[in-house]
Scaffold this active site. Structure first.
Site, mmCIF file in Angstrom:
data_model
loop_
_atom_site.group_PDB
_atom_site.id
_atom_site.type_symbol
_atom_site.label_atom_id
_atom_site.label_comp_id
_atom_site.label_asym_id
_atom_site.label_seq_id
_atom_site.Cartn_x
_atom_site.Cartn_y
_atom_site.Cartn_z
ATOM 1 N N LYS A 157 -12.374 108.991 68.822
ATOM 2 C CA LYS A 157 -13.836 109.043 68.826
ATOM 3 C C LYS A 157 -14.437 107.820 69.512
ATOM 4 O O LYS A 157 -15.605 107.840 69.918
ATOM 5 C CB LYS A 157 -14.385 109.155 67.403
ATOM 6 C CG LYS A 157 -14.199 110.517 66.735
ATOM 7 C CD LYS A 157 -14.903 110.557 65.391
ATOM 8 C CE LYS A 157 -14.725 111.904 64.692
ATOM 9 N NZ LYS A 157 -13.360 112.085 64.156
ATOM 10 N N PHE B 14 -19.460 115.904 56.158
ATOM 11 C CA PHE B 14 -20.538 115.867 55.179
ATOM 12 C C PHE B 14 -20.346 117.022 54.188
ATOM 13 O O PHE B 14 -20.015 118.137 54.565
ATOM 14 C CB PHE B 14 -21.891 116.034 55.866
ATOM 15 C CG PHE B 14 -22.371 114.814 56.617
ATOM 16 C CD1 PHE B 14 -21.679 113.616 56.586
ATOM 17 C CD2 PHE B 14 -23.542 114.877 57.364
ATOM 18 C CE1 PHE B 14 -22.135 112.498 57.283
ATOM 19 C CE2 PHE B 14 -24.020 113.771 58.062
ATOM 20 C CZ PHE B 14 -23.310 112.584 58.020
ATOM 21 N N GLU C 35 -11.446 104.866 55.039
ATOM 22 C CA GLU C 35 -10.285 105.562 55.599
ATOM 23 C C GLU C 35 -9.120 104.607 55.814
ATOM 24 O O GLU C 35 -7.959 104.967 55.564
ATOM 25 C CB GLU C 35 -10.643 106.253 56.910
ATOM 26 C CG GLU C 35 -9.475 107.079 57.460
ATOM 27 C CD GLU C 35 -9.809 107.838 58.721
ATOM 28 O OE1 GLU C 35 -8.991 108.698 59.112
ATOM 29 O OE2 GLU C 35 -10.877 107.582 59.325
ATOM 30 N N HIS D 180 -18.390 111.426 68.490
ATOM 31 C CA HIS D 180 -18.094 112.333 67.379
ATOM 32 C C HIS D 180 -18.520 113.736 67.772
ATOM 33 O O HIS D 180 -19.710 114.056 67.832
ATOM 34 C CB HIS D 180 -18.828 111.876 66.126
ATOM 35 C CG HIS D 180 -18.317 112.522 64.870
ATOM 36 N ND1 HIS D 180 -17.553 113.677 64.872
ATOM 37 C CD2 HIS D 180 -18.454 112.169 63.560
ATOM 38 C CE1 HIS D 180 -17.260 114.009 63.634
ATOM 39 N NE2 HIS D 180 -17.789 113.111 62.814
ATOM 40 N N HIS E 221 -9.917 109.829 61.393
ATOM 41 C CA HIS E 221 -11.278 110.374 61.510
ATOM 42 C C HIS E 221 -12.158 109.335 62.199
ATOM 43 O O HIS E 221 -12.940 109.680 63.084
ATOM 44 C CB HIS E 221 -11.801 110.743 60.130
ATOM 45 C CG HIS E 221 -13.120 111.429 60.143
ATOM 46 N ND1 HIS E 221 -13.357 112.576 60.876
ATOM 47 C CD2 HIS E 221 -14.305 111.131 59.520
ATOM 48 C CE1 HIS E 221 -14.606 112.967 60.696
ATOM 49 N NE2 HIS E 221 -15.206 112.100 59.883
ATOM 50 N N CYS F 94 -17.870 118.191 60.018
ATOM 51 C CA CYS F 94 -16.953 117.540 60.955
ATOM 52 C C CYS F 94 -15.489 117.856 60.673
ATOM 53 O O CYS F 94 -14.604 117.418 61.417
ATOM 54 C CB CYS F 94 -17.177 116.047 60.923
ATOM 55 S SG CYS F 94 -18.920 115.618 61.124
#
Length: 415
Positions: free
Chosen positions: A336, A401, A315, A341, A304, A164
């Protein structure tokens, strides 16, 4: 001397619009792109909704024969690239040195739809029926190659693949490439097309996705206490980066200047982050230092903000740590909440949103924010309604990830 790098073109294919103007209007209006899945029969899946791109016609951007040989992720990438090049003033494929123009365009997964289709053909009809175009349809670098051929761009050409964080890395790498003189123009960003059975099933079974099947439009709810996972999105975001004086000589419209980039690694967990997103903290601090910006000089952070329990609280704590006393005057939001996403395309789309926030002096909202979560603290998450305010500089955060973190800094050009 490092050269200055500016944004001169934008292109987007997203779940809330098939161009930049429509997408941006949808984001400002707080429109969700989530709905029941139409791309396959999801009736026996635990998650039956996603943020799909709607009404996309690849033949607006490609010949029929080319489109048939391209996975959907490549089609999205070509479409967004054509938009961005036209926006930058290169619609006719002229006006630039082909040897000084490059493409850095990635995908987190690549042609998953093609892989699934061709595997079914193999299982049902045998190996001789696998398409000879299968490999170039599937591999994650082929969109960059196709875009380079479309514009005869013979400078640096490759794909980034960091889940991502993919397209944020692409923009950061393009920034550095131009800064150090290896190109004058880079077509950069990312593309993804993962509303497929294997992707939805895999992410659902690892409990990463929201299961609000009865209310898709309210499922993506970053920083809200009742968040239960992200919503799968798809599409592409492409940015034209250009050396400042090169852009000025040709009278280009300049959206903003890329001033900072830092990439870090967690070295910690396959899918999780260090507590308080320490790796993202280092990325934000590094981007600010690279830009020569004090935290008090940044007005907006495009987070994010995935709508997963751990990411959002970590975050939020990271942002509060980095901005410290300046956090009280900071606007934060997660687009998002509307696009879902978009995986490898997310960073580029969110960087574009950050750039447009500077252009229009408005912060897009985090929709579906209803319930305060003490784990996310007291940051202003721009709940539900866009906010008009001064935005001179912004950060765009991405994480992936594998422990990949990126922060990009963009600011208004005043000189």
């Amino acid at each position: 001397m490092k050269r200055r790098v500016v944004v001169t073109g934008l292109g987007m294919i997203t779940p809330v619009g098939n161009d930049v103007a429509t997408t941006w209007r949808s984001l400002i209006d707080g429109k969700s792109g989530a709905a029941p899945i139409t791309k396959f029969d999801a009736s026996n899946f635990p998650v039956r909704f996603a943020c799909e791109v709607k009404g996309f016609d690849p033949l607006q951007y490609m010949e029929r024969k080319e489109a048939k040989r391209a996975d959907l992720y490549t089609q999205y990438a070509v479409a967004a690239s054509v938009q961005a090049m036209a926006d930058a003033g290169f619609a006719d494929g002229a006006g630039y040195d082909i040897d000084r123009t490059g493409v850095i365009l990635g995908s987190g997964i690549g042609g998953l739809k093609s892989f699934e289709e061709q595997h079914d053909i193999y299982r049902e009809r045998g190996p001789s029926k696998i398409s000879p175009f299968f490999i170039p349809m599937f591999i994650a670098d082929i969109a960059a190659g196709v875009v380079s051929m479309r514009f005869n761009a013979r400078g640096p050409n490759y794909a980034t693949v960091s889940a991502c964080a993919t397209s944020a890395h692409a923009i950061g790498d393009a920034f550095r490439t131009i800064q150090y003189g290896d190109a004058d123009i880079i077509i950069c960003g990312g593309s993804e097309a993962t509303v497929t059975p294997m992707a939805i099933g895999g992410f659902a079974n690892m409990t990463a996705l929201s299961e609000r099947n009865d209310s898709p439009a309210t499922a993506s709810r970053p920083f809200d206490a009742t968040r239960d996972g992200f919503v799968m999105g798809e599409g592409a975001g492409v940015v034209i980066l250009e050396e400042l004086e090169h852009a000025r000589r040709r009278g280009a419209r300049i959206y903003g200047e890329v001033v900072g980039y830092r990439a870090t690694g967690d070295a910690y967990h396959l899918t999780g982050q260090l507590p308080e997103h320490e790796g993202l903290q280092r990325a934000m601090r590094g981007a600010l230092a690279d830009a020569g910006l004090d935290p008090s000089e940044v007005q907006y952070v495009n987070a994010h903000g995935t709508s997963t329990p751990l990411n959002d609280s970590n975050e939020a704590k990271a942002i509060a740590r980095v901005f410290d006393e300046a956090a009280g005057s900071l606007s934060v939001s997660s687009t998002k909440s509307m696009t879902g996403h978009m995986l490898g395309a997310a960073g580029a789309v969110e960087f574009i949103a950050s750039t447009l926030a500077i252009r229009d002096q408005v912060v897009p909202p985090t929709i579906n924010y209803e319930t305060y979560d003490p784990e996310c603290g007291t940051l202003d998450f721009t709940p539900n309604v866009a906010k008009q305010r001064e935005v001179v500089a912004a950060l765009s955060n991405s994480a992936g990830f594998g422990g990949h973190n990126v922060s990009l800094a963009v600011r208004r050009v005043d000189d």
